[in-house]
Design an enzyme around this catalytic site. Structure first.
Site, PDB file in Angstrom:
ATOM      1  CB  SER A 173     -36.269   9.285  68.560  1.00  0.00           C
ATOM      2  OG  SER A 173     -37.197   9.311  68.619  1.00  0.00           O
TER       3      SER A 173
ATOM      4  CE1 TYR B 114     -35.225   4.277  66.928  1.00  0.00           C
ATOM      5  CE2 TYR B 114     -37.189   5.234  68.280  1.00  0.00           C
ATOM      6  CZ  TYR B 114     -36.078   5.156  67.317  1.00  0.00           C
ATOM      7  OH  TYR B 114     -36.020   6.419  66.006  1.00  0.00           O
TER       8      TYR B 114
HETATM    9  N1  LIG Z   1     -40.182   7.851  61.261  1.00  0.00           N
HETATM   10  C1  LIG Z   1     -40.245   8.685  62.652  1.00  0.00           C
HETATM   11  O1  LIG Z   1     -41.220   9.250  62.948  1.00  0.00           O
HETATM   12  C2  LIG Z   1     -38.442   9.018  63.392  1.00  0.00           C
HETATM   13  C3  LIG Z   1     -38.978   9.882  64.686  1.00  0.00           C
HETATM   14  C4  LIG Z   1     -38.011   9.856  64.871  1.00  0.00           C
HETATM   15  C5  LIG Z   1     -36.605   9.991  64.631  1.00  0.00           C
HETATM   16  N2  LIG Z   1     -36.728   8.610  63.683  1.00  0.00           N
HETATM   17  C6  LIG Z   1     -34.929   8.052  63.313  1.00  0.00           C
HETATM   18  O2  LIG Z   1     -34.977   8.661  61.893  1.00  0.00           O
HETATM   19  C7  LIG Z   1     -33.802   7.859  61.051  1.00  0.00           C
HETATM   20  C8  LIG Z   1     -33.798   8.065  60.122  1.00  0.00           C
HETATM   21  O3  LIG Z   1     -35.943   7.013  59.630  1.00  0.00           O
HETATM   22  P1  LIG Z   1     -37.283   7.292  58.629  1.00  0.00           P
HETATM   23  O4  LIG Z   1     -37.820   8.128  59.715  1.00  0.00           O
HETATM   24  O5  LIG Z   1     -36.357   8.000  57.226  1.00  0.00           O
HETATM   25  O6  LIG Z   1     -37.632   5.758  58.656  1.00  0.00           O
HETATM   26  P2  LIG Z   1     -37.512   5.123  57.150  1.00  0.00           P
HETATM   27  O7  LIG Z   1     -37.478   5.529  56.053  1.00  0.00           O
HETATM   28  O8  LIG Z   1     -37.495   3.574  57.927  1.00  0.00           O
HETATM   29  O9  LIG Z   1     -35.391   5.700  56.727  1.00  0.00           O
HETATM   30  C9  LIG Z   1     -34.685   4.640  57.446  1.00  0.00           C
HETATM   31  C10 LIG Z   1     -32.852   4.372  56.780  1.00  0.00           C
HETATM   32  O10 LIG Z   1     -32.176   3.235  57.345  1.00  0.00           O
HETATM   33  C11 LIG Z   1     -32.136   2.337  56.899  1.00  0.00           C
HETATM   34  N3  LIG Z   1     -31.656   1.200  57.406  1.00  0.00           N
HETATM   35  C12 LIG Z   1     -32.080   0.595  57.896  1.00  0.00           C
HETATM   36  N4  LIG Z   1     -31.409  -0.287  57.736  1.00  0.00           N
HETATM   37  C13 LIG Z   1     -30.519  -0.038  57.879  1.00  0.00           C
HETATM   38  C14 LIG Z   1     -28.150  -0.945  57.671  1.00  0.00           C
HETATM   39  N5  LIG Z   1     -28.573  -1.760  58.460  1.00  0.00           N
HETATM   40  N6  LIG Z   1     -27.727  -0.481  57.001  1.00  0.00           N
HETATM   41  C15 LIG Z   1     -28.325   0.549  56.249  1.00  0.00           C
HETATM   42  N7  LIG Z   1     -29.027   1.290  56.228  1.00  0.00           N
HETATM   43  C16 LIG Z   1     -30.050   0.735  56.805  1.00  0.00           C
HETATM   44  C17 LIG Z   1     -32.950   2.367  55.067  1.00  0.00           C
HETATM   45  O11 LIG Z   1     -32.376   2.074  54.459  1.00  0.00           O
HETATM   46  P3  LIG Z   1     -32.123   0.026  53.918  1.00  0.00           P
HETATM   47  O12 LIG Z   1     -33.337  -0.003  54.229  1.00  0.00           O
HETATM   48  O13 LIG Z   1     -32.050   0.045  51.910  1.00  0.00           O
HETATM   49  O14 LIG Z   1     -31.130  -0.309  54.255  1.00  0.00           O
HETATM   50  C18 LIG Z   1     -33.653   3.714  55.603  1.00  0.00           C
HETATM   51  O15 LIG Z   1     -32.758   4.378  54.170  1.00  0.00           O
HETATM   52  C19 LIG Z   1     -33.901   6.896  62.226  1.00  0.00           C
HETATM   53  O16 LIG Z   1     -32.522   6.708  62.907  1.00  0.00           O
HETATM   54  C20 LIG Z   1     -34.932   6.955  62.721  1.00  0.00           C
HETATM   55  O17 LIG Z   1     -34.442   5.822  64.673  1.00  0.00           O
HETATM   56  C21 LIG Z   1     -37.451   8.314  62.675  1.00  0.00           C
END
Ligand SMILES: NC(=O)c1ccc[n+]([C@@H]2O[C@H](COP(=O)([O-])OP(=O)(O)OC[C@H]3O[C@@H](n4cnc5c(N)ncnc54)[C@H](OP(=O)(O)O)[C@@H]3O)[C@@H](O)[C@H]2O)c1
Length: 260
Positions: free
Chosen positions: A140, A153
């Site tokens: 990120s 984070y």
């Molecule tokens: N959205 C943003 O603005 C943003 C910006 C920069 C970086 N990111 C990064 O992008 C990545 C994906 O995030 P996203 O934005 O797509 O958010 P998201 O829609 O909340 O997706 C997060 C995913 O992680 C899984 N997860 C959470 N806890 C888990 C656990 N204990 N074991 C296994 N799986 C788990 C969730 O599935 P379940 O709940 O089904 O387990 C979900 O599929 C993350 O690493 C985040 O830090 C996001």
């Protein structure tokens, strides 16, 4: 013809789901990992119906060592090997560190850092001897500078970026690609999970999960060390990389105070 296998963590929503869909479109079979089995089954069915991909659901909470171990075993397997690993599962927390639930902060480190390191190790250990494979680690922009109210984070993502860049150099010439994807604000369930007050963030700063996933997988195909999707994020990323932390941490602290 057998299709190469890609394993995606956090494939039940957001950027991970978008990566899984793109990988299926590009000819891969999938192993889909997350906790929400119903949601993973729905994604698997869509990938089979739309792209003819065989998608296997591996339900796992990656903060639970035995369940993480099962996914590590799958990444390490040399029979039907994982050709592409997307280490995407992650979450954030928001608030002054001393007020946050400590167990939650530790789980954040276990998911964002420990699981990613263990799965990178498992996959690389079978990919390097075969001379092929690819790993995409999702970090990120929050990892580019200390993040007041986002301390754990930001620190986990600083680790992911530094670790992935270092391993990228180690694997140079082995035939195994490893890239770190550095998104900014992306429309997913992330902000709600993290309770981040993101409503004040202007529209031009947001990207769609599909665009972020495409940039990440395209960059991985070219074995770019770091992929920052979108022009706004590129400018922000460059600014925070070249500006001393003494300035970015103060600036970040002031901005967050005014927006909460
Ligand atoms: N959205 C943003 O603005 C943003 C910006 C920069 C970086 N990111 C990064 O992008 C990545 C994906 O995030 P996203 O934005 O797509 O958010 P998201 O829609 O909340 O997706 C997060 C995913 O992680 C899984 N997860 C959470 N806890 C888990 C656990 N204990 N074991 C296994 N799986 C788990 C969730 O599935 P379940 O709940 O089904 O387990 C979900 O599929 C993350 O690493 C985040 O830090 C996001």
């Amino acid at each position: 013809m057998t299709r190469p296998i890609a394993l995606v963590t956090g494939a039940s929503s957001g950027i991970g789901e978008a990566c899984a869909r793109l990988l299926a479109e590009r000819g891969h079979d999938l192993v889909l990992v997350a906790r929400d089995e119903g949601r993973l089954e729905a994604v698997a069915k869509e990938l089979a119906d739309t792209h003819g991909a065989a998608a296997h659901v591996l339900r796992a909470d990656l903060t639970v060592p035995a369940q993480l171990g099962m996914v590590e075993d799958r990444c390490r397997a040399t029979e039907a090997p994982v050709e592409v690993l997307v280490n995407n599962a992650g979450f954030g927390s928001f608030g002054a560190f001393h007020t946050l639930d400590l167990d939650g902060e530790i789980r954040e480190i276990q998911l964002n850092v420990v699981a990613l390191v263990r799965l990178t190790h498992a996959a690389a250990s079978q990919m390097v001897p075969r001379g092929r494979g690819a790993i995409l680690n999702v970090s990120s922009l929050a990892g580019h500078q200390p993040g007041p109210m986002n301390a754990t984070y930001g620190a986990t993502k600083a680790f992911v970026t530094s670790f992935s860049e270092a391993v990228h150099e180690e694997l140079r010439g082995t035939g195994v690609a490893i890239s770190v994807l550095v998104p900014g604000f992306t429309r997913t369930g992330f902000q709600e999970t993290a309770s981040v007050p993101a409503s004040a963030v202007p529209g031009f700063m947001w990207q769609e999960a599909d665009d972020v996933a495409r940039a990440g997988l395209d960059g991985l195909a070219k074995n770019r060390a770091m992929v920052t999707p979108g022009n706004v994020n590129k400018v922000l990323g460059t600014f925070s990389s070249i500006t001393p932390h003494a300035i970015t941490r103060r600036l970040g602290g002031e901005i967050i105070k005014r927006s909460t």
